[in-house]
Design a protein around this motif. Structure first.
Motif, short mmCIF file in Angstrom:
data_model
loop_
_atom_site.label_atom_id
_atom_site.label_comp_id
_atom_site.label_asym_id
_atom_site.label_seq_id
_atom_site.Cartn_x
_atom_site.Cartn_y
_atom_site.Cartn_z
N ASP A 176 -39.84 -23.05 8.97
CA ASP A 176 -38.68 -22.30 9.43
C ASP A 176 -39.05 -21.52 10.69
OD1 ASP A 176 -36.05 -21.39 9.33
OD2 ASP A 176 -36.58 -19.58 8.21
N TYR A 178 -38.44 -17.92 13.00
CA TYR A 178 -38.18 -16.49 12.82
C TYR A 178 -37.64 -15.95 14.14
CZ TYR A 178 -39.03 -11.67 11.25
OH TYR A 178 -38.89 -10.36 10.87
N SER A 269 -30.72 -22.46 5.22
CA SER A 269 -31.83 -21.52 5.37
C SER A 269 -31.99 -20.64 4.15
CB SER A 269 -31.61 -20.65 6.62
OG SER A 269 -31.66 -21.43 7.79
N THR A 270 -30.88 -20.22 3.55
CA THR A 270 -30.96 -19.34 2.38
C THR A 270 -31.59 -20.04 1.18
OG1 THR A 270 -28.68 -19.99 1.83
CG2 THR A 270 -29.00 -17.95 3.10
N HIS A 273 -36.19 -20.89 0.20
CA HIS A 273 -36.77 -19.60 -0.13
C HIS A 273 -38.29 -19.62 -0.16
CE1 HIS A 273 -37.38 -21.17 -4.23
NE2 HIS A 273 -36.15 -21.63 -4.15
N GLU A 276 -38.50 -18.36 3.39
CA GLU A 276 -37.57 -17.25 3.65
C GLU A 276 -38.01 -15.99 2.92
OE1 GLU A 276 -35.20 -17.01 5.71
OE2 GLU A 276 -34.78 -19.07 6.31
#
Length: 429
Positions: A176, A178, A269-270, A273, A276
């Motif tokens: 991911d 940031y 994206s949620t 995890h 995240e």
């Protein structure tokens, strides 16, 4: 540098402390050229260096023995390991560092991003960064005295954890970007192993939206480890397309149920995890400090978000931030993760859980990949986005101003901030 046994200042790189006489050569073995080391024989010297490294990282004796056997093909008994540690003067429960020295180090850490640490993270930093021998309870009491407001605020936090299951390292890598520092021109990309929570890479740069840059990080990590994960998990951003294609191509040679296109998972994206949730730790312990630092520059009207200001921020801060990211990656991978009831993953140090999963009832789920395959696919990738001509000219201009004014290359955030303000004034931005 201080002696970890008596806290005396070391003005050179002696093998033995001039005050207490303890063997402290292991503090310098990692940076000392091979030809300048004692002539004990290359094998003995190498093993002693590895033992000192893993001991300083905080691994247990049994895990150190497993590390030597699994990663370095060095067979060593537990009694021999203890004897070598005793000969090197390495101990965890004797010759504690004076509390005054510990307090001075904590004070220094609290000036920067260390102000976001809890006492456990601070204790780990003192052991790894300063080679101190200190009790965790002592660190807890010192931080309660030195930083009572932040300690109280952290004690009021409440965490809600999701249930996560994994059978072993390299089953799933979570990737991911940031974007919290993007308003200031700095983008961060990271990858974490779902089982061990080991950080695979953590890089900052001009962009984390270029597919070639993300793919290069993946290929570089695969080349260093010689293994690719069973599955790769990313969000639906276009920056992940090339990496996903390369991963599926490499996995197409295998015959398991997740081979080929099934080896990559897209999702929101949620729902990702695995990484995240880790970004929340990253923000609490590192990035919030940088967000506050850049926000303070904006509040003081020293940063207005323009293209020129963004280029100057990158010029002054990018290398300093990457150095801190590398340090945090090392600290995270060797810190201890406590057990929680909501997780089906083991507890322990990420580095140990990743390399010796059999000690945690896990198994390595990765697939070996050859350097030839990595090279073949890497040569077919398009070139990464480089600096445009305007930014190249600005960087050259800032470099010239820095040389003319005699400003040194910044090594920490304070020097980088000072350089930023001076160069901004000199360039009339």
């Amino acid at each position: 540098m201080y002696c970890p046994f008596c806290a005396s200042t070391l003005v050179s790189q002696p093998k033995f402390c001039c005050s207490c006489g303890k063997n402290i050569s292991y503090l310098y073995n990692a940076d000392t050229p091979q030809q300048a080391r004692p002539s004990e024989g290359p094998d003995t010297t190498m093993v002693d260096e590895l033992i000192a490294k893993y001991f300083t990282e905080g691994h247990s004796y049994e895990v150190i023995v497993d590390f030597l056997a699994t990663k370095h093909s060095v067979s060593l008994s537990l009694s021999s390991l203890k004897r070598r540690l005793e000969d090197a003067g390495l101990t965890r429960k004797k010759n504690y560092t004076p509390l005054a020295t510990v307090q001075a180090a904590i004070t220094d850490e609290l000036k920067g991003s260390g102000q976001l640490f809890g006492y456990r993270a601070m204790w780990q930093t003192l052991k790894q960064k300063y080679s101190f021998v200190v009790k965790r309870d002592d660190v807890m009491h010192l931080m309660a005295e030195m930083d009572p407001i932040r300690v109280e605020n952290r004690s009021k936090r409440r965490f809600f954890r999701r249930v996560y299951r994994s059978v072993g390292p390299n089953e799933v890598w979570h990737v991911d970007g940031y974007d919290k520092l993007k308003p200031f021109g700095i983008a961060i990309s990271g990858c974490i192993d779902g089982y061990s929570r080991r950080i695979m890479w953590l890089k900052c740069g001009k962009s984390n939206n270029d597919p070639t840059i993300i793919a290069q990080m993946y290929m570089q990590c695969a080349a260093e480890l010689g293994v690719i994960p069973m599955r790769l998990r990313t969000d639906c951003g276009t920056e992940n397309g090339l990496m996903a294609a390369l991963h599926c191509s490499l996995r197409s040679e295998h015959g398991d149920e997740f081979a080929g296109t099934k080896s990559h998972m897209y999702g929101t994206s949620t729902a990702n995890h695995g990484i995240e949730s880790w970004w929340s730790y990253f923000r609490k312990q590192r990035s919030q400090f940088w967000m506050d630092l850049f926000g303070d520059l904006r509040e003081r009207h020293l940063f207005n978000g323009s293209y020129l200001h963004i280029c100057l921020v990158r010029f002054c801060f990018l290398d300093v931030l990457q150095k801190e990211l590398d340090e945090y990656k090392q600290f995270w991978n060797t810190h201890t993760i406590r057990p929680v009831r909501q997780s089906q993953c083991p507890s322990g140090k990420p580095e140990a859980m990743y390399h010796v999963p059999h000690r945690f009832d896990g198994r390595n789920c990765g697939f070996p990949t050859s350097a030839e395959a990595i090279t073949r696919f890497s040569s077919q990738m398009p070139p990464a986005t480089t600096l445009d001509s305007d930014e190249e000219d600005l960087e050259a201009h800032f470099s010239q101003l820095q040389r003319q004014s005699g400003l040194p290359t910044p090594l920490d955030w304070e020097a980088a901030t000072e350089n930023y303000i001076k160069l901004k004034n000199m360039a009339n931005l």
